[in-house]
Motif scaffolding. Sequence first.
Motif, mmCIF file in Angstrom:
data_model
loop_
_atom_site.group_PDB
_atom_site.id
_atom_site.type_symbol
_atom_site.label_atom_id
_atom_site.label_comp_id
_atom_site.label_asym_id
_atom_site.label_seq_id
_atom_site.Cartn_x
_atom_site.Cartn_y
_atom_site.Cartn_z
ATOM 1 N N LEU A 77 -0.524 3.832 3.825
ATOM 2 C CA LEU A 77 -1.212 2.051 3.794
ATOM 3 C C LEU A 77 -0.054 1.642 4.710
ATOM 4 O O LEU A 77 -0.321 0.873 5.926
ATOM 5 C CB LEU A 77 -0.458 1.520 2.629
ATOM 6 N N PHE A 78 0.972 1.552 5.496
ATOM 7 C CA PHE A 78 1.745 1.493 6.446
ATOM 8 C C PHE A 78 1.359 0.970 7.823
ATOM 9 O O PHE A 78 1.152 0.237 8.845
ATOM 10 C CB PHE A 78 3.307 1.725 6.301
ATOM 11 N N GLN A 79 0.889 2.673 8.753
ATOM 12 C CA GLN A 79 0.593 3.141 9.331
ATOM 13 C C GLN A 79 -0.979 1.486 9.537
ATOM 14 O O GLN A 79 -0.966 1.118 10.882
ATOM 15 C CB GLN A 79 -0.211 3.956 9.817
ATOM 16 N N LEU A 80 -1.588 1.711 8.721
ATOM 17 C CA LEU A 80 -2.829 1.266 8.965
ATOM 18 C C LEU A 80 -2.792 0.135 8.472
ATOM 19 O O LEU A 80 -3.404 -1.382 9.597
ATOM 20 C CB LEU A 80 -4.045 1.216 7.245
ATOM 21 N N LYS A 81 -2.234 -0.703 7.993
ATOM 22 C CA LYS A 81 -1.471 -2.266 8.198
ATOM 23 C C LYS A 81 -1.091 -2.313 9.619
ATOM 24 O O LYS A 81 -1.332 -3.467 10.449
ATOM 25 C CB LYS A 81 -0.218 -2.787 7.220
ATOM 26 N N GLN A 82 -0.139 -1.281 10.501
ATOM 27 C CA GLN A 82 0.164 -1.661 11.546
ATOM 28 C C GLN A 82 -0.719 -1.762 13.047
ATOM 29 O O GLN A 82 -0.796 -2.571 13.845
ATOM 30 C CB GLN A 82 1.697 -0.607 11.984
ATOM 31 N N MET A 83 -1.556 -0.998 12.672
ATOM 32 C CA MET A 83 -3.506 -0.785 13.526
ATOM 33 C C MET A 83 -4.142 -1.966 12.466
ATOM 34 O O MET A 83 -5.030 -2.522 13.706
ATOM 35 C CB MET A 83 -3.849 -0.115 12.959
ATOM 36 N N ASN A 84 -3.630 -3.052 11.664
ATOM 37 C CA ASN A 84 -4.398 -3.900 11.341
ATOM 38 C C ASN A 84 -6.039 -3.457 11.373
ATOM 39 O O ASN A 84 -7.125 -3.730 11.897
ATOM 40 C CB ASN A 84 -4.736 -4.619 12.677
ATOM 41 N N GLN A 85 -6.125 -2.260 10.782
ATOM 42 C CA GLN A 85 -7.198 -1.667 10.346
ATOM 43 C C GLN A 85 -7.720 -1.887 8.236
ATOM 44 O O GLN A 85 -6.675 -1.033 7.887
ATOM 45 C CB GLN A 85 -7.057 0.144 10.101
#
Length: 393
Positions: A77-85
């Motif tokens: 979830l954190f990585q998706l947020k960082q990638m704005n996905q």
Amino acid sequence: MEEGQVFPMNSGAGKASYANNSLLQKTVISKVRATVEDSALEVYFKTSPESMRIADLGCSSGPTALSVASYILDAILFQLKQMNQKKPLTLQVFLNDLPGNDFNTVFQSLSSFYERLKKKKKNDPICFVMAVPGSFYGRLFPNNSMHFIHSSYSLHYLSKAPNGLVSETGVTHNKGNIYITKTSPDVVVKTYLRQFEEDFTVFLRCRSEEMVIGGCMVLTMMGSAISNDPKHMLEIVGRVLNDLVSQVCGTITHLFSFVIYFHINIAKIIFGIIEEKSVDNFNVPAYCPTEKEARKVIEEDGSFRLQKLEVFQLPWDAGFNESKGKNDINNKYDRGKYISDYIRAVLEPILMKQFGESLIIDDFFERFTQKIIESIANENWHYVNLVISLTKN
């Protein structure tokens, strides 16, 4: 101890349960969190699964059972947020242990786990949790179905006690020991190692069939610095059992005139008699490999690419400060009791199976606590841990 006679941890939520004595395991899992997260992220973004399937093998019944699922969920979830996905995230979590495991205690904690999920508004994560009872020394999942597999403090347990620890003439090779010690002959070390190699190879081949190409595993197991003197907690358990044997031998003469009035089996129960042959015939189904031994099996099997094999040490009382608070840090008895309690949660079922009512379990673990205190003061042994990160070829 034959195949199929390996026992799960103490069940329930009582004082001696694994659920209430698993802070050591929590500490171990937190130590490898970064490796778990990195491996899970790698497979998630490489395979882009519609539903990511992960498994925790040997989950037991404590609060750690859902820790890895939480770590992976948060990391993705954190990585998706960082990638704005805004890609929806769905996880299927399979919790595996022996059929006798206390899965009910695990599932009673699901409500708080799902409540936590509801608070994660972004990406609307969905997580399905289910149990998969069975030995991981056999198939558990369909072909090419799993993306990530985790196991912590389980793979040093063997499928059975090794064959070959008794000679054809009935001589017990590891007399006086229940595991490998510096007094064990080479045949004992080799026999245990051979069983580990067979079991670990089976484990790797089963997981290889079950995992997708590029799927990852993170395995943490107790290890040893050297094979023929692992300096393991089981040696202390053996010392207590031998003390009980010696005590019986020293007092039986005084009791003899009294015992003759009783059936011998009743006498054993009353006096807590542990027979020497019961100790000699008891071989714990566990093996803590060296880094070299674990690496050799992985490379010879060839099902997985070894990404990382690290070794770290922990004191026996790791997690104690969390359980007691800093004010008790110098309390030797409490530290010894903390260690004794988590060993009891793991070993009580197997000890009771081997020795039955002859073993007065509360007395045994009080003696064990004292032995632990002595060992901490004089020997300064530590847990050696292997962390293995693998990718399916």
